[in-house]
Scaffold this motif. Structure first.
Motif, PDB file in Angstrom:
ATOM      1  N   GLY A 172       1.221   6.959  13.344  1.00  0.00           N
ATOM      2  CA  GLY A 172       1.453   8.313  12.843  1.00  0.00           C
ATOM      3  C   GLY A 172       0.223   8.897  12.155  1.00  0.00           C
ATOM      4  N   SER A 173      -0.955   8.621  12.726  1.00  0.00           N
ATOM      5  CA  SER A 173      -2.213   9.059  12.082  1.00  0.00           C
ATOM      6  C   SER A 173      -2.901  10.145  12.893  1.00  0.00           C
ATOM      7  CB  SER A 173      -3.196   7.895  11.986  1.00  0.00           C
ATOM      8  OG  SER A 173      -2.562   6.768  11.492  1.00  0.00           O
ATOM      9  N   GLN A 174      -3.713  10.914  12.200  1.00  0.00           N
ATOM     10  CA  GLN A 174      -4.575  11.872  12.894  1.00  0.00           C
ATOM     11  C   GLN A 174      -5.951  11.257  13.074  1.00  0.00           C
ATOM     12  OE1 GLN A 174      -4.523  16.028  12.142  1.00  0.00           O
ATOM     13  NE2 GLN A 174      -2.605  15.931  11.017  1.00  0.00           N
ATOM     14  N   ILE A 175      -6.662  11.758  14.103  1.00  0.00           N
ATOM     15  CA  ILE A 175      -8.011  11.262  14.382  1.00  0.00           C
ATOM     16  C   ILE A 175      -9.010  12.374  14.083  1.00  0.00           C
ATOM     17  CG2 ILE A 175      -9.524  10.337  16.179  1.00  0.00           C
ATOM     18  CD1 ILE A 175      -6.949   9.755  17.807  1.00  0.00           C
ATOM     19  N   LEU A 190       0.827  -1.215   0.000  1.00  0.00           N
ATOM     20  CA  LEU A 190       0.000   0.000   0.000  1.00  0.00           C
ATOM     21  C   LEU A 190       0.862   1.267   0.000  1.00  0.00           C
ATOM     22  CD1 LEU A 190      -2.729  -1.183   2.551  1.00  0.00           C
ATOM     23  CD2 LEU A 190      -2.725  -1.386   0.059  1.00  0.00           C
ATOM     24  N   LYS A 191       2.072   1.132  -0.473  1.00  0.00           N
ATOM     25  CA  LYS A 191       2.988   2.281  -0.506  1.00  0.00           C
ATOM     26  C   LYS A 191       2.350   3.433  -1.291  1.00  0.00           C
ATOM     27  CE  LYS A 191       7.813   3.294  -1.105  1.00  0.00           C
ATOM     28  NZ  LYS A 191       8.340   3.769  -2.349  1.00  0.00           N
ATOM     29  N   GLY A 192       2.317   4.614  -0.669  1.00  0.00           N
ATOM     30  CA  GLY A 192       1.783   5.798  -1.349  1.00  0.00           C
ATOM     31  C   GLY A 192       0.270   5.890  -1.353  1.00  0.00           C
ATOM     32  N   LYS A 193      -0.414   4.916  -0.761  1.00  0.00           N
ATOM     33  CA  LYS A 193      -1.882   4.969  -0.761  1.00  0.00           C
ATOM     34  C   LYS A 193      -2.391   5.644   0.513  1.00  0.00           C
ATOM     35  CE  LYS A 193      -2.629   0.965  -3.737  1.00  0.00           C
ATOM     36  NZ  LYS A 193      -2.879   1.723  -4.972  1.00  0.00           N
ATOM     37  N   ARG A 194      -3.537   6.353   0.331  1.00  0.00           N
ATOM     38  CA  ARG A 194      -4.127   7.132   1.429  1.00  0.00           C
ATOM     39  C   ARG A 194      -5.556   6.680   1.683  1.00  0.00           C
ATOM     40  NH1 ARG A 194      -1.374  11.782  -1.571  1.00  0.00           N
ATOM     41  NH2 ARG A 194      -2.866  11.416  -3.248  1.00  0.00           N
ATOM     42  N   GLY A 195      -6.000   6.767   2.937  1.00  0.00           N
ATOM     43  CA  GLY A 195      -7.373   6.337   3.176  1.00  0.00           C
ATOM     44  C   GLY A 195      -7.956   6.764   4.515  1.00  0.00           C
ATOM     45  N   ILE A 196      -9.150   6.243   4.771  1.00  0.00           N
ATOM     46  CA  ILE A 196      -9.850   6.488   6.052  1.00  0.00           C
ATOM     47  C   ILE A 196     -10.201   5.129   6.645  1.00  0.00           C
ATOM     48  CG2 ILE A 196     -11.893   7.458   7.182  1.00  0.00           C
ATOM     49  CD1 ILE A 196     -12.118   9.498   4.942  1.00  0.00           C
ATOM     50  N   ILE A 197      -9.961   4.969   7.941  1.00  0.00           N
ATOM     51  CA  ILE A 197     -10.338   3.734   8.643  1.00  0.00           C
ATOM     52  C   ILE A 197     -11.322   4.072   9.759  1.00  0.00           C
ATOM     53  CG2 ILE A 197      -9.485   1.806  10.063  1.00  0.00           C
ATOM     54  CD1 ILE A 197      -6.937   1.845   8.390  1.00  0.00           C
ATOM     55  N   GLN A 221     -11.619  17.000   5.433  1.00  0.00           N
ATOM     56  CA  GLN A 221     -10.409  17.135   6.266  1.00  0.00           C
ATOM     57  C   GLN A 221      -9.382  16.051   5.947  1.00  0.00           C
ATOM     58  OE1 GLN A 221      -9.845  18.108  10.301  1.00  0.00           O
ATOM     59  NE2 GLN A 221     -12.004  18.582  10.621  1.00  0.00           N
ATOM     60  N   ALA A 222      -9.879  14.830   5.715  1.00  0.00           N
ATOM     61  CA  ALA A 222      -8.951  13.715   5.467  1.00  0.00           C
ATOM     62  C   ALA A 222      -8.130  13.964   4.194  1.00  0.00           C
ATOM     63  CB  ALA A 222      -9.724  12.404   5.361  1.00  0.00           C
ATOM     64  N   THR A 223      -8.794  14.428   3.131  1.00  0.00           N
ATOM     65  CA  THR A 223      -8.047  14.659   1.887  1.00  0.00           C
ATOM     66  C   THR A 223      -7.029  15.793   2.080  1.00  0.00           C
ATOM     67  OG1 THR A 223      -9.915  15.979   1.104  1.00  0.00           O
ATOM     68  CG2 THR A 223      -9.759  13.767   0.244  1.00  0.00           C
ATOM     69  N   GLU A 224      -7.408  16.761   2.920  1.00  0.00           N
ATOM     70  CA  GLU A 224      -6.478  17.862   3.176  1.00  0.00           C
ATOM     71  C   GLU A 224      -5.259  17.377   3.977  1.00  0.00           C
ATOM     72  OE1 GLU A 224      -8.723  21.484   3.991  1.00  0.00           O
ATOM     73  OE2 GLU A 224      -7.072  21.999   5.356  1.00  0.00           O
ATOM     74  N   ILE A 225      -5.540  16.650   5.055  1.00  0.00           N
ATOM     75  CA  ILE A 225      -4.457  16.158   5.922  1.00  0.00           C
ATOM     76  C   ILE A 225      -3.527  15.214   5.149  1.00  0.00           C
ATOM     77  CG2 ILE A 225      -3.974  14.612   7.882  1.00  0.00           C
ATOM     78  CD1 ILE A 225      -6.576  15.747   9.176  1.00  0.00           C
ATOM     79  N   GLU A 264      -3.091  -1.258  11.805  1.00  0.00           N
ATOM     80  CA  GLU A 264      -1.689  -1.648  12.030  1.00  0.00           C
ATOM     81  C   GLU A 264      -1.083  -2.271  10.770  1.00  0.00           C
ATOM     82  OE1 GLU A 264      -1.570  -2.575  16.823  1.00  0.00           O
ATOM     83  OE2 GLU A 264      -2.056  -4.225  15.475  1.00  0.00           O
ATOM     84  N   ARG A 265      -1.856  -3.138  10.109  1.00  0.00           N
ATOM     85  CA  ARG A 265      -1.339  -3.810   8.907  1.00  0.00           C
ATOM     86  C   ARG A 265      -1.197  -2.842   7.726  1.00  0.00           C
ATOM     87  NH1 ARG A 265       1.314  -6.055   7.441  1.00  0.00           N
ATOM     88  NH2 ARG A 265       0.563  -7.559   5.928  1.00  0.00           N
ATOM     89  N   VAL A 266      -2.172  -1.946   7.587  1.00  0.00           N
ATOM     90  CA  VAL A 266      -2.093  -0.955   6.493  1.00  0.00           C
ATOM     91  C   VAL A 266      -0.843  -0.093   6.694  1.00  0.00           C
ATOM     92  CG1 VAL A 266      -3.188   1.100   5.503  1.00  0.00           C
ATOM     93  CG2 VAL A 266      -4.572  -0.933   5.987  1.00  0.00           C
ATOM     94  N   HIS A 267      -0.612   0.279   7.941  1.00  0.00           N
ATOM     95  CA  HIS A 267       0.580   1.086   8.254  1.00  0.00           C
ATOM     96  C   HIS A 267       1.854   0.315   7.883  1.00  0.00           C
ATOM     97  CE1 HIS A 267       3.216   3.817  10.363  1.00  0.00           C
ATOM     98  NE2 HIS A 267       3.615   2.855  11.196  1.00  0.00           N
ATOM     99  N   GLU A 268       1.898  -0.954   8.264  1.00  0.00           N
ATOM    100  CA  GLU A 268       3.084  -1.781   7.940  1.00  0.00           C
ATOM    101  C   GLU A 268       3.293  -1.893   6.430  1.00  0.00           C
ATOM    102  OE1 GLU A 268       2.562  -4.677  11.821  1.00  0.00           O
ATOM    103  OE2 GLU A 268       2.511  -5.590   9.841  1.00  0.00           O
ATOM    104  N   GLU A 269       2.194  -1.846   5.689  1.00  0.00           N
ATOM    105  CA  GLU A 269       2.280  -1.991   4.224  1.00  0.00           C
ATOM    106  C   GLU A 269       2.514  -0.659   3.522  1.00  0.00           C
ATOM    107  OE1 GLU A 269       2.543  -4.714   2.536  1.00  0.00           O
ATOM    108  OE2 GLU A 269       2.147  -6.094   4.187  1.00  0.00           O
ATOM    109  N   GLY A 270       2.751   0.409   4.307  1.00  0.00           N
ATOM    110  CA  GLY A 270       3.134   1.688   3.714  1.00  0.00           C
ATOM    111  C   GLY A 270       1.998   2.652   3.438  1.00  0.00           C
ATOM    112  N   GLY A 271       0.759   2.291   3.834  1.00  0.00           N
ATOM    113  CA  GLY A 271      -0.382   3.186   3.634  1.00  0.00           C
ATOM    114  C   GLY A 271      -0.448   4.258   4.718  1.00  0.00           C
ATOM    115  N   THR A 272      -1.012   5.429   4.363  1.00  0.00           N
ATOM    116  CA  THR A 272      -1.262   6.458   5.378  1.00  0.00           C
ATOM    117  C   THR A 272      -2.766   6.690   5.448  1.00  0.00           C
ATOM    118  OG1 THR A 272      -0.947   8.174   3.713  1.00  0.00           O
ATOM    119  CG2 THR A 272       0.939   7.673   5.119  1.00  0.00           C
ATOM    120  N   PHE A 273      -3.250   7.082   6.635  1.00  0.00           N
ATOM    121  CA  PHE A 273      -4.703   7.179   6.806  1.00  0.00           C
ATOM    122  C   PHE A 273      -5.066   8.087   7.964  1.00  0.00           C
ATOM    123  CE2 PHE A 273      -2.880   3.326   8.614  1.00  0.00           C
ATOM    124  CZ  PHE A 273      -3.162   3.481   9.962  1.00  0.00           C
ATOM    125  N   VAL A 274      -6.349   8.448   7.953  1.00  0.00           N
ATOM    126  CA  VAL A 274      -6.982   9.142   9.073  1.00  0.00           C
ATOM    127  C   VAL A 274      -7.840   8.105   9.787  1.00  0.00           C
ATOM    128  CG1 VAL A 274      -8.926  10.694   9.486  1.00  0.00           C
ATOM    129  CG2 VAL A 274      -6.964  11.496   8.163  1.00  0.00           C
TER     130      VAL A 274
END
Ligand code: NAI
Length: 274
Positions: free
Chosen positions: A59-62, A6-13, A79-83, A28-38
């Motif tokens: 390293g996520s915002q809530i 998921l390197k370079g991928k962004r999302g919401i959980i 907000q998520a797309t902005e962050i 936790e798994r998405v983070h390990e796979e390189g994804g970033t998320f709110v």
């Protein structure tokens, strides 16, 4: 093990309440796979849960949002797309709640105000989330949206109560909205139908211990754990499943195609003999 899927991928959980939550393991798994998320959850759940620990770890915002409130969802998505610095590639809807279940109200004696609230939280929130993402054009092409469901949508599990109906509705929304999301934005939408899992929501179902033990004995591979579910979700967020859409995907160690297993049959026969 990490594959950088998921390197370079962004999302919401949505829906990480505590470390047992399926959404927690997924984050936790998405983070390990390189994804970033709110991370998001209902404001009331944030006071009870430990989501801050997860946010720090990944390293996520809530951003608090009641998933039944369009206003909260609109604010969350913008907000998520902005962050995160751009459109989204993945969204996990991991939300379920029935007041009838919680208060022990039988399926044949519903309090319909509670039924309606449960439907809003557990199913319509998925439509609201997708409609908000769609209207804000917030998903990247080949993005992936996943919601979690349970097999009581297809088969009778008496103690699952009105959640069975909510899950049937949820799965239908995945197909119906998935058509438009696929046609117009090249985004895929699926539900994962997960084994019984010991979480706050899961354990709230009457007779859960028997339920989970029975499923374990019926499934040739045993019950899928929360971590297994997180891994499956990662695969659905990755580019390896680009044309999987409108599906309800059973993730249950084989349970859904079983009639009876040797283990269950011998327990049953032993019981009769006694
Ligand atoms: P959980 O209790 O950890 O997660 C449920 C989440 O829904 C919580 O974080 C809760 O705060 C959130 N939620 C409730 N009302 C909300 C609202 N108005 N707005 C936003 N969020 C709200 O339990 P679990 O098991 O991780 O549940 C996640 C999903 O998995 C649910 O859809 C559940 O039905 C599904 N599932 C669970 C199974 C199980 O046996 N635990 C089996 C199959 C599916």
């Amino acid at each position: 093990m990490s594959y950088n899927l998921l390197k370079g991928k962004r999302g919401i959980i949505f829906g990480a309440l505590d470390e047992n939550s399926i959404a927690w393991k997924t984050a936790e798994r998405v983070h390990e796979e390189g994804g970033t998320f709110v991370l998001t959850n209902a404001p009331v759940a944030m006071r009870m849960g430990q989501i801050n620990v997860l946010a720090e770890k990944t390293g996520s915002q809530i951003i608090p949002a009641d998933a039944t409130s369009l206003e909260d969802l609109e604010n969350l998505v913008s907000q998520a797309t902005e962050i995160l610095g751009g459109k989204l590639d993945f969204v996990l809807h991991s939300i379920g709640m029935s007041i009838n279940v919680r208060k022990g109200r039988h399926y044949t004696d519903q309090n319909y105000d509670w039924t309606q609230k449960g439907t809003d939280v557990s199913a319509m929130s998925f439509h609201k989330t997708m409609q908000t993402l769609y209207k804000q054009d917030a998903m990247n092409e080949w993005g992936s949206i996943v919601a979690l469901t349970y097999m009581a949508a297809q088969r009778v599990f008496p103690d699952y109560n009105d959640m069975a109906d909510n899950k049937a509705y949820l799965e239908s929304i995945a197909r119906s909205f998935g058509y438009f999301f696929g046609r117009d934005k090249k985004v895929r939408v699926n539900t994962i139908s997960q084994s019984p899992t010991p979480t706050t929501a899961g354990s709230g179902v009457k007779g859960f211990d028997g339920f989970i033990a029975y499923a374990e004995k019926m499934s040739p591979l045993g019950n899928a754990t929360a971590l297994d579910c997180a891994n499956y979700t990662v695969s659905l967020f990755s580019d390896l499943t680009k044309r999987v859409t409108l599906q309800n995907l059973f993730h249950d160690g084989g349970f859904s195609n079983m009639g009876v297993s040797d283990a269950v049959m011998s327990a049953f026969v032993d019981g009769i003999d006694k």
